[in-house]
Design an enzyme around this catalytic site. Structure first.
Site, short mmCIF file in Angstrom:
data_model
loop_
_atom_site.label_atom_id
_atom_site.label_comp_id
_atom_site.label_asym_id
_atom_site.label_seq_id
_atom_site.Cartn_x
_atom_site.Cartn_y
_atom_site.Cartn_z
N GLY A 187 -2.35 15.80 1.60
CA GLY A 187 -1.04 16.09 1.03
C GLY A 187 -0.28 17.10 1.87
N GLU B 276 -2.83 5.11 3.25
CA GLU B 276 -1.91 4.67 4.29
C GLU B 276 -1.66 3.16 4.12
OE1 GLU B 276 -1.18 6.83 6.94
OE2 GLU B 276 -2.53 8.41 6.29
N ASP C 264 -12.67 8.13 8.55
CA ASP C 264 -12.04 9.44 8.35
C ASP C 264 -13.08 10.46 7.84
OD1 ASP C 264 -9.43 11.08 7.87
OD2 ASP C 264 -10.49 11.18 5.96
N GLY D 250 1.04 6.85 -2.72
CA GLY D 250 1.16 7.57 -1.45
C GLY D 250 -0.13 8.26 -1.00
N LYS E 135 -14.80 13.94 9.74
CA LYS E 135 -14.84 15.28 9.12
C LYS E 135 -16.27 15.82 9.05
CE LYS E 135 -10.61 14.32 6.57
NZ LYS E 135 -10.07 13.68 5.36
#
Ligand code: HSE
Length: 409
Positions: free
Chosen positions: A298, A185, A196, A182, A200
């Site tokens: 998370g 994705e 990603d 998990g 950031k």
């Protein structure tokens, strides 16, 4: 009582609702009044939720509700997030988001809109998940001129690289494991291609240097081409491979910003940040290095940062928190060709090391397969100089299998 709305009830949104409900007393003690979730926007049904009666599928119910003073955007993606957030701000509601894609694409515009409407637009959770980084940079480190920020900003890729380094897993197997656990994705493109992490570092660079840095002006490489051979050679050179977002202030008021896999020397603090954890080093002129470490993704870690922003907005309903940067046109960013790095190169071919020495001068090398396969590291040079030399080596009959920057971290 302050009424809020949460747009999105996915992983982060449900975590925000959970913390607000389970930590109600603690937050009441801090704020002096209750934070009441008046509406939750989601197209799905959640009949088992303790706040099932407050769900709506209609954004208009939120925008038209004058009691809702703070709106949380945790839907992700650019649209309709951007439209909803803009409308909330224009309607005089403060907005909290965890959406790094939104902040990296529209941060300057939304900050200006918030200023114009005398409300707050806060996004602590957009970088580093549960790690406090935006507020510490904006407040605690405000006395510093930031010289450099370098970070492991993506948990998925750090998990994959850790499995390759520690367990000798192939990239594809490590990605599959990350998906099973998990962390990654179903469509992992934004993570493994570096987008990603790029978003950031753009947010941190915009905050540190005061001008919006758009992701499309940042050279970005992911980790899909990293092989176990590279991981093993890196170890022999005393390094580990990490996906790094890095921005450095140069003497001419320009910045050098990049997202790419790098060989990180084992002595660096970032070398020991493993698995799904994130780590961010901020080098201030007064503080020297300050390192932030923790869970970058998370449900509850990210929701924790979102709730902190909600409390901040509730405490400052009629006052603006100072968090601002202006729009940028990219003119303060140097081209990647001017960026200076020492390089790691993996090659195949007869006399590859001798030929590389002839072109690069002094190098550090390691060979295998009777000298047919080799890897070497160069001294620091601009990327344009490196490209010129590596092209020469290729035209000398040496196959270039991989090139990776060496982080001076
Ligand atoms: N996909 C992101 C990561 C989630 O792996 O770090 C948090 O931004």
């Amino acid at each position: 009582m302050v009424s809020i709305a949460i747009m999105g009830h996915g992983v982060v949104g449900s975590g925000v609702a959970e913390i607000l409900l389970t930590h109600k007393q603690k937050l009441f003690a801090r704020l002096g009044e209750e934070i009441y979730i008046k509406k939750v926007l989601d197209l799905r049904e959640f009949p088992d939720s303790p706040i099932a009666d407050r769900f709506t599928k209609d954004f208009e119910e939120i925008i038209n509700d004058l009691e809702i003073r703070v709106v949380v955007e945790v839907m992700g993606g650019l649209h309709p997030s951007y439209e909803f957030v803009s409308r909330c701000i224009k309607a005089g509601k403060s907005v909290v988001t965890s959406n790094k894609e939104l902040v990296a694409a529209y941060g300057a515009e939304l900050l200006a809109l918030a200023k114009e409407n005398n409300v707050n637009f806060l996004f602590e959770a957009s970088v580093g998940g549960g790690i406090p980084i935006i507020r510490p940079m904006n407040q605690c480190l405000v006395a510093n001129i930031v010289d450099e920020i370098a970070g492991i900003l993506n948990g998925t890729t750090n998990f994959i690289l850790t499995k390759m380094i520690e367990d000798g897993m192939q990239f594809a197997d490590a990605l599959k494991l990350a998906q099973e656990l998990g962390f990654a994705e179903k469509d992992p493109t934004a993570d493994i291609e570096g987008h990603d992490a790029c978003r950031k570092i753009c947010i941190l660079a915009s905050l540190a240097f005061g001008k919006h840095v758009y992701p499309d002006s940042v050279h970005t490489e992911g980790i899909t081409k990293i092989t176990l051979e590279d991981v093993k050679y890196a170890e022999k050179f005393g390094c580990v491979i990490k996906l790094i977002g890095r921005v450095k202030k140069l003497n001419n008021n320009k910045i050098d910003i990049i997202t790419a896999p790098m060989l990180v020397p084992l002595k660096s603090q970032l070398a020991n940040i493993d698995n799904e954890f994130n780590g961010i080093m901020v080098r201030g002129d007064c503080t020297g290095d300050v390192v932030f470490y923790g869970k970058g993704a998370g449900k509850l870690p990210t929701a924790s940062a979102v709730v902190a922003d909600i409390v901040d907005c509730c405490q400052h309903l009629k006052k603006r928190r100072f968090l601002f940067w202006t729009d940028g046109d990219g003119s303060n960013i140097i081209n990647v060709s001017e960026s200076v790095f020492a390089m790691y190169v993996r090659v195949k071919g007869r006399d590859a090391v001798v030929k590389a020495e002839g072109i690069f001068g002094s190098i550090q090398s390691l060979s295998t397969h009777g000298g047919d396969r080799a890897a070497f590291t160069t001294k620091a040079m601009t990327y344009s100089e490196f490209t010129e030399k590596i092209n020469k080596l290729a035209s000398d009959g040496v196959e270039i299998l991989s090139t990776i920057r060496i982080g001076d971290l």
